[in-house]
Design an enzyme around this catalytic site. Structure first.
Site, PDB file in Angstrom:
ATOM      1  N   SER A   1     -11.784  -6.430   9.618  1.00  0.00           N
ATOM      2  CA  SER A   1     -11.228  -5.863   8.402  1.00  0.00           C
ATOM      3  C   SER A   1     -12.350  -5.485   7.454  1.00  0.00           C
ATOM      4  O   SER A   1     -13.439  -6.064   7.480  1.00  0.00           O
ATOM      5  CB  SER A   1     -10.318  -6.892   7.735  1.00  0.00           C
ATOM      6  OG  SER A   1     -10.019  -6.513   6.410  1.00  0.00           O
TER       7      SER A   1
ATOM      8  N   ASP B   1      -1.700  -3.391   8.213  1.00  0.00           N
ATOM      9  CA  ASP B   1      -2.636  -4.408   8.676  1.00  0.00           C
ATOM     10  C   ASP B   1      -2.279  -5.778   8.111  1.00  0.00           C
ATOM     11  O   ASP B   1      -2.477  -6.800   8.768  1.00  0.00           O
ATOM     12  CB  ASP B   1      -4.067  -4.040   8.271  1.00  0.00           C
ATOM     13  CG  ASP B   1      -4.646  -2.960   9.173  1.00  0.00           C
ATOM     14  OD1 ASP B   1      -3.868  -2.286   9.866  1.00  0.00           O
ATOM     15  OD2 ASP B   1      -5.875  -2.799   9.185  1.00  0.00           O
TER      16      ASP B   1
ATOM     17  N   ASP C   1      -4.843   1.152   5.520  1.00  0.00           N
ATOM     18  CA  ASP C   1      -6.128   1.399   6.180  1.00  0.00           C
ATOM     19  C   ASP C   1      -6.161   2.596   7.126  1.00  0.00           C
ATOM     20  O   ASP C   1      -7.069   3.410   7.078  1.00  0.00           O
ATOM     21  CB  ASP C   1      -6.558   0.157   6.963  1.00  0.00           C
ATOM     22  CG  ASP C   1      -6.921  -1.002   6.049  1.00  0.00           C
ATOM     23  OD1 ASP C   1      -6.760  -0.871   4.824  1.00  0.00           O
ATOM     24  OD2 ASP C   1      -7.367  -2.038   6.561  1.00  0.00           O
TER      25      ASP C   1
ATOM     26  N   CYS D   1      -5.223  -2.818  -0.867  1.00  0.00           N
ATOM     27  CA  CYS D   1      -5.986  -4.002  -1.251  1.00  0.00           C
ATOM     28  C   CYS D   1      -7.074  -3.611  -2.243  1.00  0.00           C
ATOM     29  O   CYS D   1      -7.711  -2.568  -2.117  1.00  0.00           O
ATOM     30  CB  CYS D   1      -6.595  -4.667  -0.024  1.00  0.00           C
ATOM     31  SG  CYS D   1      -5.364  -5.414   1.066  1.00  0.00           S
TER      32      CYS D   1
ATOM     33  N   GLU E   1      -7.985  -6.375  14.865  1.00  0.00           N
ATOM     34  CA  GLU E   1      -8.834  -6.720  13.728  1.00  0.00           C
ATOM     35  C   GLU E   1      -8.831  -8.243  13.554  1.00  0.00           C
ATOM     36  O   GLU E   1      -7.782  -8.874  13.638  1.00  0.00           O
ATOM     37  CB  GLU E   1      -8.251  -6.036  12.485  1.00  0.00           C
ATOM     38  CG  GLU E   1      -9.064  -6.115  11.251  1.00  0.00           C
ATOM     39  CD  GLU E   1      -8.442  -5.244  10.164  1.00  0.00           C
ATOM     40  OE1 GLU E   1      -8.656  -4.018  10.183  1.00  0.00           O
ATOM     41  OE2 GLU E   1      -7.716  -5.768   9.307  1.00  0.00           O
TER      42      GLU E   1
ATOM     43  N   CYS F   1       0.835  -1.215   0.000  1.00  0.00           N
ATOM     44  CA  CYS F   1       0.000   0.000   0.000  1.00  0.00           C
ATOM     45  C   CYS F   1       0.863   1.257   0.000  1.00  0.00           C
ATOM     46  O   CYS F   1       0.531   2.265  -0.626  1.00  0.00           O
ATOM     47  CB  CYS F   1      -0.891   0.036   1.236  1.00  0.00           C
ATOM     48  SG  CYS F   1      -1.687  -1.513   1.679  1.00  0.00           S
TER      49      CYS F   1
END
Length: 569
Positions: free
Chosen positions: A473, A84, A126, A197, A447, A52
């Site tokens: 998530s 994450d 995230d 993602c 998570e 990411c």
């Protein structure tokens, strides 16, 4: 020239006493003309913590070019990020949500410390997105946010796949329905490029949110991370930001209003987006001094139809949204149906309605027209009842059933539940309860994608329910209810549950309830017997646990609506 207002950054470098600061700026390669310009912090979470983040520094260079060309002096300001993907299903996940606060704090510290005149922020993992937006709103200087973009979906056996397929294939291996060779093929194929993602998980949900809030350029969030068209988009965003720095544009708190927050909730519901948005939107509101809690989020979710067919509850990915015209297709359709406040401002000074003029119409597959919505009540629901009086969140998009009752199987931590699921120590019909994973009790509110994906991979995703005071998530699917409040550490009813208690879940629009078959007196008697768990000692977790507020308030860590104390000397 004399009529121009004094720049905030002049506090940093003007006058005899600030000659030392000018010396540092010269050492950065700036001449006197550069120093006299507006100074803009270019914040990004670039680095090798995850795919990411991998190309965000490269994207920041395009923003810097645009700022300089438009009359500003950019300063690259990298900030922390916690992946994450690399913290899933182990203790490191405790630092994921905490990183949101660290990012917001970093933006404030750098902007207020250096007296930047503007903020250009780029994030893709995230917690990067809400953290950077929180920092922009907290500082309330001219600012723009840009989502760094999603990865392209992978391809395997002629099908698009993404990261969630990898998690779920692990469950299939454990269930004996897939081989380790099949898992290796998915692992090598599911994330083929840099970027967030690919599905409508938390990063892409918050990317759309940034456009709906008015903090991001319309049309920016769904451009894949590796597409070359991101470069001119970033330069255009920089030019627009510099107009705001010059006084020709609103400040972030003029943009982030109650109407804008409701617009953001609507796009989450309309796309079956991440339940994490219901944690992040109250936190962004908090920075603006607006009380906007889970009840407010629930009200918008309940009235907004689900029109996006996006993974994990649907078929398509961010790239597909981009190919039909971007997030503005969804926003314009919601506006047409009366589900958005079109008069809300954007960072450019345009209203949202003006910014959406010319947006394409829905294609009918990736995004449907409202008259043909996938569901009338949206893709995310807030449930309440004697088990979760402050509310809990469930992604309803793609669910086969909305009603479920079963005996509780109680676990005191994620590790306990993970082991039970991995070794199939549960039955169809169970309600798996994972407690002590809330913001304060974990601490850090972990998570649970590792568990939920295993359940789905084992073919049990719609045969059991899972309830936790932790998080899920954006990639989670199935009857998974999270963010249960109050959390166990705060004496919430979830702390009173015992194995065998019957839990009733009814996510139908007319009910939206979650209850345990116990009287209030029984719940209180059990809570009175419960011993508090030890709290962490030392370091970041101790500080976080001491300051964090409940999840229905956004799990924030300060009193909100920070007032800038400007140095006018």
């Amino acid at each position: 020239m004399t009529d121009k207002p004094r720049l905030r950054s002049a506090t940093m470098h003007e006058g005899l006493l600030r000659a030392s600061a000018r010396g540092f700026l010269h050492a950065l390669g700036q001449d006197d003309e550069d120093i006299a310009r507006p100074h803009v912090g270019v914040f990004h979470t670039g680095g090798e913590m995850s795919p990411c983040n991998a190309n965000l520094r490269d994207q920041a260079q395009h923003a810097r070019t645009g700022i300089y060309a438009a009359g500003g002096t950019p300063h690259e300001c990298p900030v922390v990020s916690v992946s994450d993907g690399l913290t899933m299903a182990h203790s490191g996940m405790r630092f994921s949500l905490i990183s949101r606060e660290l990012i917001a704090d970093s933006v404030e510290a750098s902007t207020r410390g250096h007296q930047w005149d503007g903020i250009f922020a780029i994030g893709a993992c995230d917690k990067n997105l809400p953290g950077l937006m929180m920092g922009i709103v907290r500082c309330n200087v001219p600012g723009v946010f840009v989502h760094g973009g999603a990865a392209l979906p992978g391809r395997l056996a002629g099908q698009d796949i993404n990261a969630v397929h990898n998690y779920e294939t692990i469950g299939k291996v454990l269930a004996g329905t897939a081989s380790t060779e099949e898992l290796a093929a998915v692992t090598h194929s599911c994330i083929p490029t840099t970027g967030a993602c690919a599905g409508q998980f938390t990063a892409n949900t918050m990317g759309m949110v940034s456009e709906a809030l008015g903090l991001a350029p319309i049309g920016s969030s769904m451009i894949p991370a590796v597409y070359s068209e991101r470069a001119p988009m970033l330069r255009r965003a920089a030019r627009a930001l510099m107009k705001a720095v010059a006084g020709d544009g609103p400040l972030p708190r003029d943009v982030v209003t109650r109407q804008a927050l409701e617009n953001a909730c609507a796009v989450v519901s309309a796309t079956g987006g991440s339940t994490n948005a219901a944690l992040h939107l109250p936190a962004i509101a908090h920075e603006a001094g607006i009380k906007f809690h889970l009840d407010d989020v629930a009200e918008v979710f309940a009235r907004t139809p689900l029109i996006g067919d996006l993974s994990p509850g649907g078929r398509f990915h961010a790239r597909d949204v981009h190919e039909i015209g971007g997030a503005q297709v969804i926003l314009r359709e919601l506006l047409r149906g009366g589900f958005l406040h079109g008069d809300a401002l954007t960072f450019t000074g345009q209203t949202l309605a003006q910014a959406l003029e010319g947006a394409a119409e829905p294609d009918g597959e990736v995004v449907r027209r409202i008259e043909n919505a996938r569901a009338r009540e949206g893709g995310v629901a807030v449930l309440k009842g004697n088990l979760c009086p402050d509310g809990a969140l469930l992604k309803t998009a793609g669910l086969a059933t909305l009603v479920f009752s079963g005996p509780a199987r109680v676990f005191e931590s994620e590790e306990e539940a993970q082991a039970a699921v991995q070794h199939r120590r549960y039955q169809a019909g169970d309600v798996l309860v994972v407690r002590n994973e809330g913001p304060k009790g974990s601490p850090g509110m972990r998570e649970m994608l590792g568990i939920t994906a295993l359940l789905y991979g084992q073919g049990m995703g719609d045969r059991v329910a899972l309830l936790t005071d932790g998080r899920f998530s954006g990639a989670t699917r199935g009857l998974c209810i999270g963010y249960a409040g109050p959390e166990a550490a705060e004496g919430g009813p979830i702390a009173a549950l015992r194995d065998g208690d019957t839990v009733h879940i009814d996510a139908r629009p007319e009910a939206r309830s979650i209850r345990v078959a116990l009287s209030d007196a029984q719940i209180q008697a059990r809570l009175a017997e419960r011993r508090p768990r030890p709290t962490p000692r030392g370091g970041l977790l101790e500080k976080y646990a001491a300051t964090v507020r409940p999840s229905h308030q956004g799990a924030v860590t300060h009193s909100g609506g920070v007032v800038w104390l400007r140095d006018e000397s």
